[in-house]
Design a protein around this motif. Structure first.
Motif, PDB file in Angstrom:
ATOM      1  N   VAL A  10       4.603 -15.867  -2.123  1.00 50.98           N
ATOM      2  CA  VAL A  10       3.901 -16.933  -1.377  1.00 50.98           C
ATOM      3  C   VAL A  10       4.627 -18.277  -1.904  1.00 50.98           C
ATOM      4  O   VAL A  10       4.575 -18.263  -3.309  1.00 50.98           O
ATOM      5  CB  VAL A  10       2.362 -16.950  -1.371  1.00 50.98           C
ATOM      6  CG1 VAL A  10       2.018 -18.111  -0.558  1.00 50.98           C
ATOM      7  CG2 VAL A  10       2.000 -15.425  -0.668  1.00 50.98           C
ATOM      8  N   LEU A  11       5.113 -19.131  -1.290  1.00 47.39           N
ATOM      9  CA  LEU A  11       5.598 -20.254  -1.786  1.00 47.39           C
ATOM     10  C   LEU A  11       4.249 -21.159  -2.469  1.00 47.39           C
ATOM     11  O   LEU A  11       3.263 -21.311  -1.787  1.00 47.39           O
ATOM     12  CB  LEU A  11       6.139 -21.236  -0.815  1.00 47.39           C
ATOM     13  CG  LEU A  11       7.167 -20.782   0.062  1.00 47.39           C
ATOM     14  CD1 LEU A  11       7.787 -21.611   1.225  1.00 47.39           C
ATOM     15  CD2 LEU A  11       8.463 -20.543  -1.103  1.00 47.39           C
ATOM     16  N   GLN A  51       4.385 -17.485  -6.195  1.00 47.10           N
ATOM     17  CA  GLN A  51       3.421 -17.022  -6.521  1.00 47.10           C
ATOM     18  C   GLN A  51       3.250 -15.432  -5.793  1.00 47.10           C
ATOM     19  O   GLN A  51       3.338 -15.306  -4.703  1.00 47.10           O
ATOM     20  CB  GLN A  51       2.021 -17.659  -6.099  1.00 47.10           C
ATOM     21  CG  GLN A  51       0.576 -17.011  -6.554  1.00 47.10           C
ATOM     22  CD  GLN A  51      -0.643 -17.501  -6.367  1.00 47.10           C
ATOM     23  OE1 GLN A  51      -1.667 -17.074  -6.016  1.00 47.10           O
ATOM     24  NE2 GLN A  51      -0.645 -19.192  -6.254  1.00 47.10           N
ATOM     25  N   HIS A  52       3.053 -14.338  -6.750  1.00 47.63           N
ATOM     26  CA  HIS A  52       3.022 -12.963  -6.397  1.00 47.63           C
ATOM     27  C   HIS A  52       1.633 -12.542  -6.146  1.00 47.63           C
ATOM     28  O   HIS A  52       0.903 -12.728  -6.998  1.00 47.63           O
ATOM     29  CB  HIS A  52       3.836 -12.171  -7.627  1.00 47.63           C
ATOM     30  CG  HIS A  52       5.188 -12.682  -7.677  1.00 47.63           C
ATOM     31  ND1 HIS A  52       6.182 -12.520  -6.849  1.00 47.63           N
ATOM     32  CD2 HIS A  52       5.843 -13.249  -8.746  1.00 47.63           C
ATOM     33  CE1 HIS A  52       7.454 -12.944  -7.206  1.00 47.63           C
ATOM     34  NE2 HIS A  52       7.049 -13.420  -8.535  1.00 47.63           N
ATOM     35  N   THR A  53       1.507 -12.160  -5.085  1.00 46.15           N
ATOM     36  CA  THR A  53       0.134 -11.534  -4.666  1.00 46.15           C
ATOM     37  C   THR A  53       0.213 -10.159  -3.986  1.00 46.15           C
ATOM     38  O   THR A  53       1.454  -9.809  -3.876  1.00 46.15           O
ATOM     39  CB  THR A  53      -0.685 -12.614  -3.915  1.00 46.15           C
ATOM     40  OG1 THR A  53      -2.145 -12.149  -3.716  1.00 46.15           O
ATOM     41  CG2 THR A  53      -0.049 -12.985  -2.541  1.00 46.15           C
ATOM     42  N   VAL A  54      -0.993  -9.793  -3.602  1.00 48.74           N
ATOM     43  CA  VAL A  54      -0.917  -8.520  -2.583  1.00 48.74           C
ATOM     44  C   VAL A  54      -1.570  -8.796  -1.559  1.00 48.74           C
ATOM     45  O   VAL A  54      -2.751  -9.172  -1.362  1.00 48.74           O
ATOM     46  CB  VAL A  54      -1.655  -7.321  -3.501  1.00 48.74           C
ATOM     47  CG1 VAL A  54      -1.842  -6.130  -2.657  1.00 48.74           C
ATOM     48  CG2 VAL A  54      -0.979  -6.885  -4.858  1.00 48.74           C
ATOM     49  N   ALA A  55      -0.810  -8.486  -0.188  1.00 47.78           N
ATOM     50  CA  ALA A  55      -1.320  -8.962   0.940  1.00 47.78           C
ATOM     51  C   ALA A  55      -1.732  -7.625   1.724  1.00 47.78           C
ATOM     52  O   ALA A  55      -1.479  -6.508   1.405  1.00 47.78           O
ATOM     53  CB  ALA A  55      -0.145  -9.606   1.837  1.00 47.78           C
ATOM     54  N   GLU A  56      -2.773  -7.695   2.810  1.00 49.12           N
ATOM     55  CA  GLU A  56      -2.809  -6.704   3.783  1.00 49.12           C
ATOM     56  C   GLU A  56      -2.018  -7.193   4.919  1.00 49.12           C
ATOM     57  O   GLU A  56      -2.190  -8.136   5.527  1.00 49.12           O
ATOM     58  CB  GLU A  56      -4.185  -6.715   3.886  1.00 49.12           C
ATOM     59  CG  GLU A  56      -4.541  -5.726   5.196  1.00 49.12           C
ATOM     60  CD  GLU A  56      -6.178  -5.466   5.067  1.00 49.12           C
ATOM     61  OE1 GLU A  56      -6.681  -5.805   6.356  1.00 49.12           O
ATOM     62  OE2 GLU A  56      -6.803  -4.947   4.140  1.00 49.12           O
ATOM     63  N   ILE A  57      -1.334  -6.054   5.557  1.00 49.75           N
ATOM     64  CA  ILE A  57      -0.444  -6.632   6.335  1.00 49.75           C
ATOM     65  C   ILE A  57      -0.481  -5.759   7.738  1.00 49.75           C
ATOM     66  O   ILE A  57      -0.779  -4.639   7.682  1.00 49.75           O
ATOM     67  CB  ILE A  57       1.037  -6.274   6.145  1.00 49.75           C
ATOM     68  CG1 ILE A  57       1.273  -7.358   4.871  1.00 49.75           C
ATOM     69  CG2 ILE A  57       2.240  -6.809   7.281  1.00 49.75           C
ATOM     70  CD1 ILE A  57       2.829  -6.921   4.271  1.00 49.75           C
ATOM     71  N   ASN A  58      -0.554  -6.581   8.988  1.00 43.37           N
ATOM     72  CA  ASN A  58      -0.555  -6.011  10.137  1.00 43.37           C
ATOM     73  C   ASN A  58       0.614  -5.979  11.085  1.00 43.37           C
ATOM     74  O   ASN A  58       1.318  -7.131  10.993  1.00 43.37           O
ATOM     75  CB  ASN A  58      -1.616  -6.147  11.326  1.00 43.37           C
ATOM     76  CG  ASN A  58      -3.003  -6.081  10.539  1.00 43.37           C
ATOM     77  OD1 ASN A  58      -3.301  -5.014   9.671  1.00 43.37           O
ATOM     78  ND2 ASN A  58      -3.884  -7.022  11.015  1.00 43.37           N
ATOM     79  N   MET A  59       1.388  -4.994  11.513  1.00 40.86           N
ATOM     80  CA  MET A  59       2.696  -5.164  12.244  1.00 40.86           C
ATOM     81  C   MET A  59       2.693  -4.373  13.673  1.00 40.86           C
ATOM     82  O   MET A  59       2.036  -3.302  13.687  1.00 40.86           O
ATOM     83  CB  MET A  59       4.026  -4.550  11.287  1.00 40.86           C
ATOM     84  CG  MET A  59       4.079  -5.166  10.233  1.00 40.86           C
ATOM     85  SD  MET A  59       5.246  -4.264   9.011  1.00 40.86           S
ATOM     86  CE  MET A  59       6.704  -4.758   9.773  1.00 40.86           C
ATOM     87  N   PHE A  60       3.167  -5.208  14.634  1.00 42.59           N
ATOM     88  CA  PHE A  60       3.091  -4.763  15.947  1.00 42.59           C
ATOM     89  C   PHE A  60       4.191  -5.165  17.022  1.00 42.59           C
ATOM     90  O   PHE A  60       4.802  -5.941  16.290  1.00 42.59           O
ATOM     91  CB  PHE A  60       1.801  -5.288  16.655  1.00 42.59           C
ATOM     92  CG  PHE A  60       0.316  -5.327  15.980  1.00 42.59           C
ATOM     93  CD1 PHE A  60      -0.216  -4.162  15.755  1.00 42.59           C
ATOM     94  CD2 PHE A  60      -0.245  -6.499  15.703  1.00 42.59           C
ATOM     95  CE1 PHE A  60      -1.287  -3.872  15.028  1.00 42.59           C
ATOM     96  CE2 PHE A  60      -1.462  -6.440  14.802  1.00 42.59           C
ATOM     97  CZ  PHE A  60      -2.068  -5.226  14.622  1.00 42.59           C
ATOM     98  N   VAL A  61       4.464  -4.463  17.860  1.00 39.94           N
ATOM     99  CA  VAL A  61       5.274  -4.719  18.913  1.00 39.94           C
ATOM    100  C   VAL A  61       4.856  -4.206  20.262  1.00 39.94           C
ATOM    101  O   VAL A  61       3.988  -3.286  20.330  1.00 39.94           O
ATOM    102  CB  VAL A  61       7.019  -3.930  18.692  1.00 39.94           C
ATOM    103  CG1 VAL A  61       7.532  -4.338  17.414  1.00 39.94           C
ATOM    104  CG2 VAL A  61       6.438  -2.478  18.560  1.00 39.94           C
TER     105      VAL A  61
END
Length: 259
Positions: free
Chosen positions: A31-32, A39-49
């Protein structure tokens, strides 16, 4: 032996699906960071089409493959490239990406200047179609408020409580997370600090009581600042107080499109 591609089979119901994909995958992201660059972090990601009406299903594994392609290059500046890749690999018209992550800022106590790390929950969301791109940036900021009514009617003191402000914005030029956090914190009675010594507690308490705020005041103050911000095109801000003397929470919300 060639394995059957069931997802690509014809579906006789012929009902298109608006969003299909994966939710809740945890993944390292960059993340900027205004002070440190990244900054390095751990994300929770959702991806849809979207899924056309003739196909039985989407190819879920391709979402993970796309994440692996970008790896630690997942940040706000390349969200459009990730969305383009999703549309290409999954033969979709529209792609959606949601990234939620903790963001840490070094924060000094107001008097002792004791340093510590403060966590903020943040969101980057994007959607891209054939002729449009939509990027949304969000922050959840803990704050402190002092009740103006309680202060006005009490001979001694006033009740105060922690609250949370949820701010989401669209923009025409890049906006720092730090700027959004500062706008929210300056709109409350006081910011929240992870580390306070006794002189800091005195300062925070007295400062908060000098600027009592309802949840209505908080969202109006945030809105006033964003309406004056040259790069913000849309915003939605809510404030929720976790009330200290009531069995309910107080809540207020403003949404505006500028221009």
């Amino acid at each position: 032996m060639e394995l059957k591609d069931v997802q690509s089979l014809y579906d006789p119901r012929e009902i298109p699906i608006d969003k299909v994909g994966i939710k809740g995958i945890r993944y390292p992201v960059s993340v900027l960071d205004r002070r440190r660059g990244l900054q390095h972090t751990v994300a929770e990601i959702n991806m849809f089409v979207d899924l056309p009406r003739e196909f039985k299903g989407t190819h879920m594994s391709r979402f993970i493959e796309i994440l692996n392609e970008f790896r630690e290059e997942i940040h706000i500046r390349n969200i459009p490239a990730i969305l383009d890749r999703m549309r290409e690999r999954l033969a979709a018209k529209v792609a959606h990406l949601e990234i939620r992550f903790p963001y840490f800022l070094k924060k000094e106590a107001p008097v002792s200047r004791a340093p510590s790390l403060m966590e903020y929950q943040c969101l980057i969301a994007g959607a891209k179609g054939e002729s449009y791109l939509d990027i949304l940036l969000g922050v959840k900021v803990p704050v402190m408020t002092v009740c103006p009514c309680s202060q006005a009617i009490s001979e001694i003191g006033a009740h105060n409580q922690r609250g949370e402000v949820d701010l989401r914005v669209r923009f025409k030029r890049f906006v720092w997370l730090e700027d959004l956090i500062e706008i929210v914190e300056s709109s409350a009675s006081s910011p929240i600090y992870p580390l306070l010594k006794r002189p800091d507690e005195k300062f925070v308490t007295e400062t908060a009581h000098r600027q009592p705020r309802f949840v209505e005041d908080v969202v109006r103050e945030v809105a006033r600042r964003l309406l004056d911000h040259p790069d913000i095109t849309w915003f939605a801000v809510s404030a929720e107080n976790f009330e200290s003397i009531h069995a309910h929470n107080a809540y207020a919300y403003i949404e505006r499109t500028k221009g």
